[in-house]
Design a protein around this motif. Structure first.
Motif, PDB file in Angstrom:
ATOM      1  N   ASP A 162      47.986  24.759  45.827  1.00  0.00           N
ATOM      2  CA  ASP A 162      48.984  25.111  44.812  1.00  0.00           C
ATOM      3  C   ASP A 162      48.708  26.496  44.225  1.00  0.00           C
ATOM      4  OD1 ASP A 162      50.325  22.776  45.030  1.00  0.00           O
ATOM      5  OD2 ASP A 162      49.517  21.846  43.210  1.00  0.00           O
ATOM      6  N   HIS A 163      47.487  26.672  43.756  1.00  0.00           N
ATOM      7  CA  HIS A 163      47.163  27.907  43.033  1.00  0.00           C
ATOM      8  C   HIS A 163      46.306  28.869  43.841  1.00  0.00           C
ATOM      9  CE1 HIS A 163      47.579  24.654  39.916  1.00  0.00           C
ATOM     10  NE2 HIS A 163      48.540  25.475  39.586  1.00  0.00           N
ATOM     11  N   PHE A 164      45.658  28.366  44.859  1.00  0.00           N
ATOM     12  CA  PHE A 164      44.888  29.240  45.754  1.00  0.00           C
ATOM     13  C   PHE A 164      44.790  28.557  47.113  1.00  0.00           C
ATOM     14  CE2 PHE A 164      41.767  26.339  44.109  1.00  0.00           C
ATOM     15  CZ  PHE A 164      40.892  26.119  45.172  1.00  0.00           C
ATOM     16  N   HIS A 165      44.438  29.368  48.138  1.00  0.00           N
ATOM     17  CA  HIS A 165      44.430  28.819  49.493  1.00  0.00           C
ATOM     18  C   HIS A 165      43.089  28.996  50.203  1.00  0.00           C
ATOM     19  CE1 HIS A 165      48.744  27.947  49.388  1.00  0.00           C
ATOM     20  NE2 HIS A 165      48.814  29.018  48.619  1.00  0.00           N
ATOM     21  N   THR A 166      42.520  30.176  50.103  1.00  0.00           N
ATOM     22  CA  THR A 166      41.341  30.463  50.933  1.00  0.00           C
ATOM     23  C   THR A 166      40.028  30.236  50.175  1.00  0.00           C
ATOM     24  OG1 THR A 166      41.218  32.755  50.202  1.00  0.00           O
ATOM     25  CG2 THR A 166      42.669  32.283  52.085  1.00  0.00           C
ATOM     26  N   LYS A 167      38.957  30.170  50.964  1.00  0.00           N
ATOM     27  CA  LYS A 167      37.621  30.028  50.392  1.00  0.00           C
ATOM     28  C   LYS A 167      37.254  31.257  49.554  1.00  0.00           C
ATOM     29  CE  LYS A 167      33.040  29.118  52.178  1.00  0.00           C
ATOM     30  NZ  LYS A 167      32.294  28.797  53.402  1.00  0.00           N
ATOM     31  N   ASP A 168      37.677  32.433  50.034  1.00  0.00           N
ATOM     32  CA  ASP A 168      37.383  33.655  49.266  1.00  0.00           C
ATOM     33  C   ASP A 168      38.027  33.610  47.888  1.00  0.00           C
ATOM     34  OD1 ASP A 168      35.764  34.771  51.082  1.00  0.00           O
ATOM     35  OD2 ASP A 168      37.274  36.106  51.978  1.00  0.00           O
ATOM     36  N   GLU A 169      39.266  33.130  47.837  1.00  0.00           N
ATOM     37  CA  GLU A 169      39.946  33.014  46.538  1.00  0.00           C
ATOM     38  C   GLU A 169      39.202  32.032  45.641  1.00  0.00           C
ATOM     39  OE1 GLU A 169      44.701  33.329  46.988  1.00  0.00           O
ATOM     40  OE2 GLU A 169      43.749  32.092  48.530  1.00  0.00           O
ATOM     41  N   ALA A 170      38.750  30.942  46.243  1.00  0.00           N
ATOM     42  CA  ALA A 170      38.014  29.934  45.474  1.00  0.00           C
ATOM     43  C   ALA A 170      36.746  30.548  44.886  1.00  0.00           C
ATOM     44  CB  ALA A 170      37.663  28.742  46.360  1.00  0.00           C
ATOM     45  N   LEU A 171      35.996  31.250  45.725  1.00  0.00           N
ATOM     46  CA  LEU A 171      34.741  31.849  45.252  1.00  0.00           C
ATOM     47  C   LEU A 171      35.004  32.880  44.161  1.00  0.00           C
ATOM     48  CD1 LEU A 171      32.940  32.219  48.712  1.00  0.00           C
ATOM     49  CD2 LEU A 171      32.335  30.637  46.847  1.00  0.00           C
ATOM     50  N   GLN A 172      36.068  33.662  44.354  1.00  0.00           N
ATOM     51  CA  GLN A 172      36.425  34.680  43.371  1.00  0.00           C
ATOM     52  C   GLN A 172      36.738  34.019  42.019  1.00  0.00           C
ATOM     53  OE1 GLN A 172      36.006  37.775  43.256  1.00  0.00           O
ATOM     54  NE2 GLN A 172      37.041  37.989  41.269  1.00  0.00           N
ATOM     55  N   TYR A 173      37.500  32.909  42.063  1.00  0.00           N
ATOM     56  CA  TYR A 173      37.862  32.241  40.798  1.00  0.00           C
ATOM     57  C   TYR A 173      36.624  31.637  40.118  1.00  0.00           C
ATOM     58  CZ  TYR A 173      40.440  29.669  37.263  1.00  0.00           C
ATOM     59  OH  TYR A 173      40.887  29.198  36.045  1.00  0.00           O
ATOM     60  N   CYS A 174      35.731  31.080  40.911  1.00  0.00           N
ATOM     61  CA  CYS A 174      34.475  30.548  40.337  1.00  0.00           C
ATOM     62  C   CYS A 174      33.696  31.659  39.644  1.00  0.00           C
ATOM     63  CB  CYS A 174      33.613  29.914  41.424  1.00  0.00           C
ATOM     64  SG  CYS A 174      34.309  28.402  42.092  1.00  0.00           S
ATOM     65  N   ARG A 175      33.641  32.828  40.285  1.00  0.00           N
ATOM     66  CA  ARG A 175      32.948  33.983  39.688  1.00  0.00           C
ATOM     67  C   ARG A 175      33.572  34.335  38.342  1.00  0.00           C
ATOM     68  NH1 ARG A 175      33.522  36.819  44.515  1.00  0.00           N
ATOM     69  NH2 ARG A 175      31.920  35.785  45.757  1.00  0.00           N
ATOM     70  N   GLU A 176      34.913  34.401  38.327  1.00  0.00           N
ATOM     71  CA  GLU A 176      35.629  34.730  37.079  1.00  0.00           C
ATOM     72  C   GLU A 176      35.314  33.722  35.983  1.00  0.00           C
ATOM     73  OE1 GLU A 176      39.940  35.161  37.533  1.00  0.00           O
ATOM     74  OE2 GLU A 176      39.537  36.290  39.381  1.00  0.00           O
ATOM     75  N   ILE A 177      35.328  32.441  36.338  1.00  0.00           N
ATOM     76  CA  ILE A 177      35.064  31.396  35.342  1.00  0.00           C
ATOM     77  C   ILE A 177      33.664  31.559  34.762  1.00  0.00           C
ATOM     78  CG2 ILE A 177      34.608  28.909  35.073  1.00  0.00           C
ATOM     79  CD1 ILE A 177      36.963  28.381  36.954  1.00  0.00           C
TER      80      ILE A 177
END
Ligand code: ADP
Ligand code: MG
Length: 450
Positions: A162-177
């Motif tokens: 829904d809000h993200f698709h790739t592993k890179d996006e996931a890792l990036q969002y975790c970093r931001e959090i």
């Protein structure tokens, strides 16, 4: 007579105020609000506008008004420790202390608590305080949901697909959090239908109110961005069309165990609302999160149906005597629809995004109920703000009738407004039922193949 302090300025607090005033104890409401809600103001003896972190101001207002007890609507004042402050001056509260509000304000606290006390309901999850190990964990799960640890006004959770698709996006969002929050929680992504179970709790006894289904997405057919909630419905049988009473019982059982665990863990009794956000999966009921308060919109579905005196309920929560109270709700269906500015939830560059502070006119909503949320009551009329403006609620013996009443009320509100016409309608309900059937069926096929 009871002098009640009501904290909050939304439609949720408007419906709470109404429930308070239905009491046979002749209560008087004193409201502390962040902004002036004309619906709440009209039901209050006195109001004070101020910040939810001005604990001194809230204490002074309470002393000046001779408050007997307080009801706290939203999560922000709970998180600020308003209950601890009021208890210092011997004002009991319906709402948990700051440390018990962790149930909502820290999703990692809640997941850990449930794990530690072996309570069923957690999905597969892990909590991280740094990026170490996240990459590996992502490899173990098919799809994930990423959650910050802390209040985000319902805007922090991101769902894969829904809000993200790739592993890179996931890792990036975790970093931001992790730059802003102490922890990031990663859940396996669950498939199913969601329901809200708002439970009343005095720390020992937990009582469920009828389950409600909310609609987070901005547009018809659950399209568009997530919102604070566009509307919700509940049914006359106190279940929902895609679930059965066993699922409700399961949600209650989990919540009872959590209430017991939180007492063991902290030595404190949780007094207030434990609102579980549950999802029914192929393997049963799972917990998404807890809120430490009524839902907005969901409070508008259940409080108008309450047959028991709300002040009696508040007193029982405060005194720890909920087990002596028989709490009853009318066997009716409800449909709540939020009237929002056309631009609500839209990106700033969208052509409709500017309509958010337009004037609206409320005609006769007839047999529906109307609860104000974010509106600005000026001399020349009622204006919207950037948030949800008005909740309308239809109540009837079945969903179809309740939905019609809500829709009629919507059409009597004029201005550059929008709402979700599909909430509570047959086609959308059918979709939920079919979705649930497909999920259960897929679960059976998988089990049989093993
Ligand atoms: N493990 C999960 N699997 C699938 N969807 C989830 C999961 N956790 C959360 N969601 C989705 O994200 C929404 C918001 O998550 P939630 O935990 O309720 O946080 P908040 O209400 O604080 O934003 C849920 O209503 C649900 O739709
Ligand atoms: Mg939620």
């Amino acid at each position: 007579m009871s002098n009640v302090l009501l904290i909050g300025n939304g439609a949720r607090e408007h419906v709470i105020a109404e429930a308070i005033l239905r009491s046979r104890h002749n209560p008087v409401i004193f409201s502390y609000m962040k902004s002036n809600n004309p619906g709440i103001a009209a039901l209050s003896e006195k109001i004070l506008i101020g910040d939810y972190n001005d604990l001194k101001g809230i204490k002074k207002f309470s002393r000046d008004c001779n408050i007997d007890f307080a009801v706290i609507g939203p999560e922000d004042p709970l998180n600020n420790g308003v209950v601890d402050s009021l208890e210092e001056i011997d004002i009991p509260c319906v709402g948990p202390t700051k440390s018990l509000s962790l149930l909502e304000t820290s999703k990692s606290f809640t997941r850990r608590l449930i794990q530690k006390y072996n309570i069923p309901g957690n999905p597969i999850f892990k909590i991280f305080s740094s990026m170490e190990g996240i990459d590996d964990f992502l490899g173990e799960l098919e799809e994930i949901v990423i959650k910050p640890d802390g209040l985000t006004g319902g805007k922090g959770v991101r769902v894969q697909g829904d809000h993200f698709h790739t592993k890179d996006e996931a890792l990036q969002y975790c970093r931001e959090i992790l730059e802003e929050h102490p922890y990031v929680i990663i859940d396996e992504k669950l498939e199913g239908e969601e329901f809200s179970l708002q439970c009343l709790c005095d720390g020992k006894t937990v009582i469920a109110t009828p389950p409600v289904q909310d609609h987070k997405r901005r547009f018809i057919d659950d399209k568009g961005p997530n919102t604070g909630g566009m509307g919700s419905y509940s049914c006359e049988d106190h279940s929902l069309p895609f679930m059965n009473l066993d699922d409700v019982a399961e949600g209650l059982k989990i919540t009872q165990k959590v209430a017991e665990a939180i007492h063991k863990e902290t030595g404190e009794y949780y007094r207030g609302v434990m609102y579980g956000g549950f999802i029914i999966t192929k393997d049963g009921v799972r917990l998404l999160e807890y809120n430490a308060r009524f839902g907005d919109p969901e409070a508008m579905n259940i409080l108008p149906l309450l047959k028991t005196d709300f002040i009696d309920i508040c007193n029982a929560i405060i005194e720890g005597t909920l087990n002596n109270l028989n709490i009853e709700f009318e066997k009716k269906a409800t449909v709540c629809k939020y009237i929002v500015p056309k631009g609500y939830g839209l990106p700033e560059d969208h052509p409709d995004a500017k309509s958010t502070s337009d004037k609206i006119e409320v005609d006769n909503v007839k047999d529906a109920k109307l609860y104000y949320s974010s509106v600005d009551n000026r001399e020349d009329g009622l204006y919207m703000t950037t948030s949800r403006a008005i909740g309308v609620v239809g109540i009837a013996e079945d969903l179809e009738k309740a939905e019609r009443i809500a829709e009629r009320a919507v059409s009597s509100i004029k201005g550059s407004v929008d709402h979700r016409p599909d909430i509570g309608t047959k086609p959308l309900i059918e979709k939920r039922i079919n979705h649930m059937k497909e999920i259960k069926e897929a679960g059976r096929v998988k089990k049989n193949a093993k």
